[in-house]
Every structure is written in C-alpha cells, then in structure tokens.
Design an enzyme around this catalytic site. Sequence first.
Site, PDB file in Angstrom:
ATOM      1  N   LYS A 196       0.838  -1.204   0.000  1.00 46.67           N
ATOM      2  CA  LYS A 196       0.000   0.000   0.000  1.00 46.67           C
ATOM      3  C   LYS A 196       0.874   1.255   0.000  1.00 46.67           C
ATOM      4  O   LYS A 196       0.630   2.202  -0.705  1.00 46.67           O
ATOM      5  CB  LYS A 196      -0.913  -0.014   1.226  1.00 46.67           C
ATOM      6  CG  LYS A 196      -1.821   1.186   1.327  1.00 46.67           C
ATOM      7  CD  LYS A 196      -2.802   1.099   2.474  1.00 46.67           C
ATOM      8  CE  LYS A 196      -3.597   2.405   2.553  1.00 46.67           C
ATOM      9  NZ  LYS A 196      -4.533   2.408   3.704  1.00 46.67           N
ATOM     10  N   GLU A 202      10.607  -4.870   4.632  1.00 48.88           N
ATOM     11  CA  GLU A 202      10.719  -6.266   4.202  1.00 48.88           C
ATOM     12  C   GLU A 202      10.384  -6.389   2.707  1.00 48.88           C
ATOM     13  O   GLU A 202      11.090  -7.047   1.939  1.00 48.88           O
ATOM     14  CB  GLU A 202       9.769  -7.164   5.010  1.00 48.88           C
ATOM     15  CG  GLU A 202      10.043  -7.205   6.511  1.00 48.88           C
ATOM     16  CD  GLU A 202       9.134  -6.251   7.267  1.00 48.88           C
ATOM     17  OE1 GLU A 202       8.824  -5.163   6.713  1.00 48.88           O
ATOM     18  OE2 GLU A 202       8.750  -6.587   8.379  1.00 48.88           O
ATOM     19  N   GLY A 255      -5.000  -1.762   4.828  1.00 51.08           N
ATOM     20  CA  GLY A 255      -4.234  -2.921   4.348  1.00 51.08           C
ATOM     21  C   GLY A 255      -4.936  -4.232   4.628  1.00 51.08           C
ATOM     22  O   GLY A 255      -5.103  -5.072   3.750  1.00 51.08           O
ATOM     23  N   ARG A 256      -5.428  -4.408   5.850  1.00 46.97           N
ATOM     24  CA  ARG A 256      -6.064  -5.671   6.242  1.00 46.97           C
ATOM     25  C   ARG A 256      -7.461  -5.823   5.641  1.00 46.97           C
ATOM     26  O   ARG A 256      -8.104  -6.855   5.811  1.00 46.97           O
ATOM     27  CB  ARG A 256      -6.076  -5.800   7.751  1.00 46.97           C
ATOM     28  CG  ARG A 256      -6.653  -4.604   8.479  1.00 46.97           C
ATOM     29  CD  ARG A 256      -6.315  -4.650   9.962  1.00 46.97           C
ATOM     30  NE  ARG A 256      -6.749  -3.432  10.665  1.00 46.97           N
ATOM     31  CZ  ARG A 256      -5.987  -2.356  10.809  1.00 46.97           C
ATOM     32  NH1 ARG A 256      -4.766  -2.336  10.296  1.00 46.97           N
ATOM     33  NH2 ARG A 256      -6.433  -1.290  11.456  1.00 46.97           N
ATOM     34  N   GLU A 341      -5.047  -6.528  14.596  1.00 48.60           N
ATOM     35  CA  GLU A 341      -4.450  -5.240  14.215  1.00 48.60           C
ATOM     36  C   GLU A 341      -5.527  -4.146  14.224  1.00 48.60           C
ATOM     37  O   GLU A 341      -5.236  -2.979  14.440  1.00 48.60           O
ATOM     38  CB  GLU A 341      -3.789  -5.314  12.839  1.00 48.60           C
ATOM     39  CG  GLU A 341      -2.928  -4.090  12.518  1.00 48.60           C
ATOM     40  CD  GLU A 341      -2.026  -4.300  11.317  1.00 48.60           C
ATOM     41  OE1 GLU A 341      -2.491  -4.096  10.178  1.00 48.60           O
ATOM     42  OE2 GLU A 341      -0.854  -4.658  11.514  1.00 48.60           O
ATOM     43  N   HIS A 371      -5.831 -33.098  17.536  1.00 50.80           N
ATOM     44  CA  HIS A 371      -4.648 -33.896  17.906  1.00 50.80           C
ATOM     45  C   HIS A 371      -3.507 -33.004  18.370  1.00 50.80           C
ATOM     46  O   HIS A 371      -2.365 -33.443  18.436  1.00 50.80           O
ATOM     47  CB  HIS A 371      -4.224 -34.746  16.699  1.00 50.80           C
ATOM     48  CG  HIS A 371      -5.308 -35.636  16.192  1.00 50.80           C
ATOM     49  ND1 HIS A 371      -5.526 -36.913  16.672  1.00 50.80           N
ATOM     50  CD2 HIS A 371      -6.288 -35.404  15.283  1.00 50.80           C
ATOM     51  CE1 HIS A 371      -6.578 -37.439  16.061  1.00 50.80           C
ATOM     52  NE2 HIS A 371      -7.057 -36.546  15.205  1.00 50.80           N
ATOM     53  N   LYS A 491       9.154  -0.750  13.962  1.00 46.21           N
ATOM     54  CA  LYS A 491       9.886  -0.600  12.701  1.00 46.21           C
ATOM     55  C   LYS A 491      11.028   0.397  12.866  1.00 46.21           C
ATOM     56  O   LYS A 491      12.132   0.221  12.361  1.00 46.21           O
ATOM     57  CB  LYS A 491       8.933  -0.105  11.605  1.00 46.21           C
ATOM     58  CG  LYS A 491       7.823  -1.072  11.222  1.00 46.21           C
ATOM     59  CD  LYS A 491       6.931  -0.438  10.167  1.00 46.21           C
ATOM     60  CE  LYS A 491       5.775  -1.336   9.782  1.00 46.21           C
ATOM     61  NZ  LYS A 491       4.886  -0.692   8.775  1.00 46.21           N
TER      62      LYS A 491
HETATM   63  O1  F6P Z   1       1.655  -4.222   9.932  1.00 47.66           O
HETATM   64  C1  F6P Z   1       1.632  -2.886   9.615  1.00 47.66           C
HETATM   65  C2  F6P Z   1       1.201  -2.719   8.175  1.00 47.66           C
HETATM   66  O2  F6P Z   1       1.144  -1.363   7.874  1.00 47.66           O
HETATM   67  C3  F6P Z   1      -0.150  -3.390   7.892  1.00 47.66           C
HETATM   68  O3  F6P Z   1      -1.245  -2.627   8.302  1.00 47.66           O
HETATM   69  C4  F6P Z   1      -0.044  -3.564   6.403  1.00 47.66           C
HETATM   70  O4  F6P Z   1      -0.991  -4.488   5.888  1.00 47.66           O
HETATM   71  C5  F6P Z   1       1.399  -4.066   6.273  1.00 47.66           C
HETATM   72  O5  F6P Z   1       2.127  -3.338   7.290  1.00 47.66           O
HETATM   73  C6  F6P Z   1       2.024  -3.871   4.908  1.00 47.66           C
HETATM   74  O6  F6P Z   1       1.974  -2.524   4.561  1.00 47.66           O
HETATM   75  P1  F6P Z   1       2.174  -2.134   2.998  1.00 47.66           P
HETATM   76  O7  F6P Z   1       1.044  -2.793   2.245  1.00 47.66           O
HETATM   77  O8  F6P Z   1       2.111  -0.641   2.978  1.00 47.66           O
HETATM   78  O9  F6P Z   1       3.503  -2.675   2.565  1.00 47.66           O
END
Ligand code: F6P
Length: 529
Positions: A196, A202, A255-256, A341, A371, A491
């Site tokens: 987003k 990462e 995002g979620r 979240e 199990h 972060k």
């Molecule tokens: O975990 C924090 C967050 O901002 C989430 O809300 C989001 O889905 C994820 O990191 C990835 O963010 P992006 O889509 O901006 O890379």
Amino acid sequence: METPISVPQWARLAAESSRLRQSTLRALLDTPGRGQLHLELDGLLFDFSRQFVSDAVLNLFGDVCELSEFSSRREVLWRGDISNPTEKRAVTHVALRGSSNDAAATAARTQRERAEAFARDVRSGAFPGATGRRITHVVNIGIGGSDLGPAMVYRALASWASGPECRFVSNIDPVDLDRALHGLDPQTTLVIVSSKTMTTSETMHNASRARAWLEASIGDSAMAHMVASTASPDAAVQWGVSGEHVFGFADSVGGRFSVSSVIGLPLMIGLGPEVFDAMLGGMSAMDTHFHEQSWECNIPAVHAFITVLNSTVHQMSSLAVIPYSHDLSRLPAFLQQLLMESNGKSVAIDGQSVDASSPIVWGEPGTNGQHAFFQLLHQGTQVVPVDFIAVVRTTSSDTAAQRMLLANLLAQAEVLALGRTLEEVLTEGVDAELAPHKVFSGNRPNSIIALRELSPRLLGMLIAMYEHSTAVQGWLWGVNSFDQFGVEHGKVVASRNIPLLDPAEGVTGLSASFAKACEIAGMWMRDNL
Ligand code: F6P
C-alpha cells in the site's frame, strides 16, 4: 471513556448472560426454541445456539447497539465518510465491490477493470514481457494485508486455480524469497510488488533482490516483469515500475481490508478475473445484508456482539478459529491481522484509555487441532470460545472422509458445550479413582459458521462477515479499528538495530540486556558470512 461493562446497558446484559452461564449450556440447549438461534444467508449459516445468549440477552444487545451508535456508524461506513478519525480518513473497502455510482466505487471499478485486463493478457499469453514468452509463474511480494488476504484466498480457492502458478513471499528471512524463486525461470516469471505504501522494509528489500534476479537473466528489460499494486503509485514509479504496470487503489482502503482491491492481482491472474469477481459478489451480498438488516438479524453484528460478550463480559481472553476445511488453513492467520491489528487497542477514539478490547485470535484447521490443542479446549482451566468454520460440500470424491470431517466438527462443538459429568463417567464403568480425569466441564461456548461449499462467492461472504464484525467490535469497545500505530514504533527501532548488527562494525550500542546475546550472534554471523 466508560468501558463497555461499566455502563448500565452492558451491566444488565452482563448480568443476564452470566445467569445463563450459571445455568450451563447443557440446560440451555434443552430449552424449546434453542435451535432458532441461527441466521442464514444464501448458503452461509451462523449457528450461535451454543453461546451464552438468549432472546432476553439479544434484546439487551439492542440497547447496547444504540449506545454504540451502531446504525449511524454503519451509515458513515456505508457512505465512505470519515470512519478513521485518528488518521482523518474515510474507510472505503465496501466501495471496492459496490455497485453504486459514487466516486469511490466508480474509481475502484476502473482500477479493478484495468488490473483485470492486465490479468487476462498474462493468462492468455498476450502479455509480451521482455522476451515474448508466456508467463508461467507469479511471485507476489508483500506482507501483512498485502500478503495474508491474497495468500489465504489463493489457497482456499485452489480448486479454481487455472492460470500461472502463484507463489507468495512475505518474510525478510532470506529463505522465504530463496524458496519462492527456486526452480523458476526469470523470463517466464512475473513479480508483483504488493505494498500500500511502497515503504515497508521487508517488501522493498525482497523486491530489490527479485529485481536483481530478473536482471541477471533479462538484463535492462527486467522491469518489464515487475508490476506494483499500491496506494502510492508515485512511489512505485520512482522505485522503477513503469506507470502502465502500476495498479492503484485508494489510500482509504486499509491494508487488512484490501483483499478486494487490486492487491488481489495475483488472484485475478492465478484464479481468473471471473473467480475474483465472484468473490466480490459474495462480499457485496454480505455488505448489503450488513447494511440492511436490523441488528438482531444481522450476522456480522451478532457475531461481533458474541465475540465482545465472551472476551469482555466473560473474560475469555482468546478466540479460536478452527476451519474444518484444509483449504481454509490460512484463514486464522488472515483473521489474526484483521481482528487484532484492528482492535488490539487500549485507547478509545476519544483518547481515553479502555480496559477491554480484542481477544487473542488463533487457530489451526480441524481435525488436526483435535490432535494438538483440543485437550486444553476441553479440560484446560482457561475457557476458549471457538468459531468452527464448516464447509459442507467437498470438491473431493472421498465423501466418506468428508462425512468423518463434519462428524468430528459436530462432536467437538457438542462436547465443548455439553461436557461429560462424573455420573456419566461412572455409569460407563470407569474406575472411581480415574473418573475425575475423564470429566469434561463443558459450558465452553462455540459457534458454527457453515458454508454450503467453499466457492468464491461464499468465501467472499465469509471474509466480508468478519470484516464487518471487526468494525462492529470496534464500535462496541469504542476503539478505532482502522489505524495501527502500535506497529510503527517497532519498525523505527528495528531500523536503528540493523547497523548495530553489522558484523564488520562489531556489535555495539545495543542495550546491555542484548549485549552478550548479540555478541554471540555477531560472532556467528561473521562465521556465516
Ligand atoms: O503491519 C503494519 C502494516 O502497515 C499493515 O497494516 C499492512 O498491511 C502491512 O504493514 C504492509 O503494509 P504495505 O502494504 O504498505 O507494505
């Protein structure tokens, strides 16, 4: 802010539900009409008869709904007005699958159609890439909402997979990308950068390494094999993605909550636009149900109420989501982000602290869980409410196994609720000394959410049900379900730690509590490099 159970409406409701709990679910399930405690919508059945609710409790829930401004907040969400006050944003995931002609829905439709047209080109071989060869594999690089939704849906709808194979990379652990790229030909691989913000470290590290992997084979034309799904198109172009390969969505989509946006591009390619649209159709059907039904007939609202009732009134600190469907094995992980979240908060919208919010959400598929951890669910000292997710019709030819699967689900739901008394154990001839070990307290609340089949439409309805339940839970606790400040600070600290862990620099500057461990880690890293 007054916490939910400190206000009279919640106090009356809590007292009534606690009275039911004293009388036990076994007694409740014997009462006439108990079987009416379910709601059904077009192949999705929500059975909440094994919960500490009754008509009286549900009527009192109506008072709580008014208190939490359920109807007006639902209209605000529906109109796409400001539902995320701390970030001063609208919340527009409903517009992604809406049929209205308002600006947000029209823009979302245009963005979706553009992405779907690209997906058709990739699936048909019309997309030329750098070499004119047909794309055989897609590698989606994203994390959180840019991974969990698409990856869960891709696994859930494996029966509909028809296009290039999709692989999902999320972790900065380098082996995640290594494993995904293993065996792939860069010249027939498309990399989707799903982010987003286009700033998540990462994702951007993995995207850079994937770009280098493409360049090593394709050379300067490598970027022809990289596209981006993002709410930050300028950042994507600045990173190097050509404008025609940037698929945008609105910044007001969380995002979620973004699986129904162009973050679903790997699904459009791997499953087909028609399958993706069918999922959106199911989401839209649940949206309409949520918007039009009064709270007592409203599946997301009643689900939200029960979740808040168990965690806040009955102090049950977690919620287990157990899909009796192996294709839904990633549903618990998806719901962990969606629910925790969103509502893992301790400050209300008005800035006052709250002392009640989201339970811990976890789960694994059944019957595997039987199990692994069902011992605790049945005889542990902590009562854990369970959302059983049933898929009735299987795509497999082994219908005998499917019957066993469903028989187990029903048995577990029954035993959790009814238990097994000492008298029952003794009448079965169990030795008196051993008998206490074989007693099940029961009175452990659980719901069944049954899908007639695991189709794109019904999966969409299930996802939307949880999306709306998440929002209603936030209204009931008084928190903002649409921000996530709690993930930002970690972060920042992580970015400070990276140079401190550079073996060449020697591990210095970390707090004493880490010093020895990091000295050893640094030594191991030096040996590893
Ligand atoms: O975990 C924090 C967050 O901002 C989430 O809300 C989001 O889905 C994820 O990191 C990835 O963010 P992006 O889509 O901006 O890379």
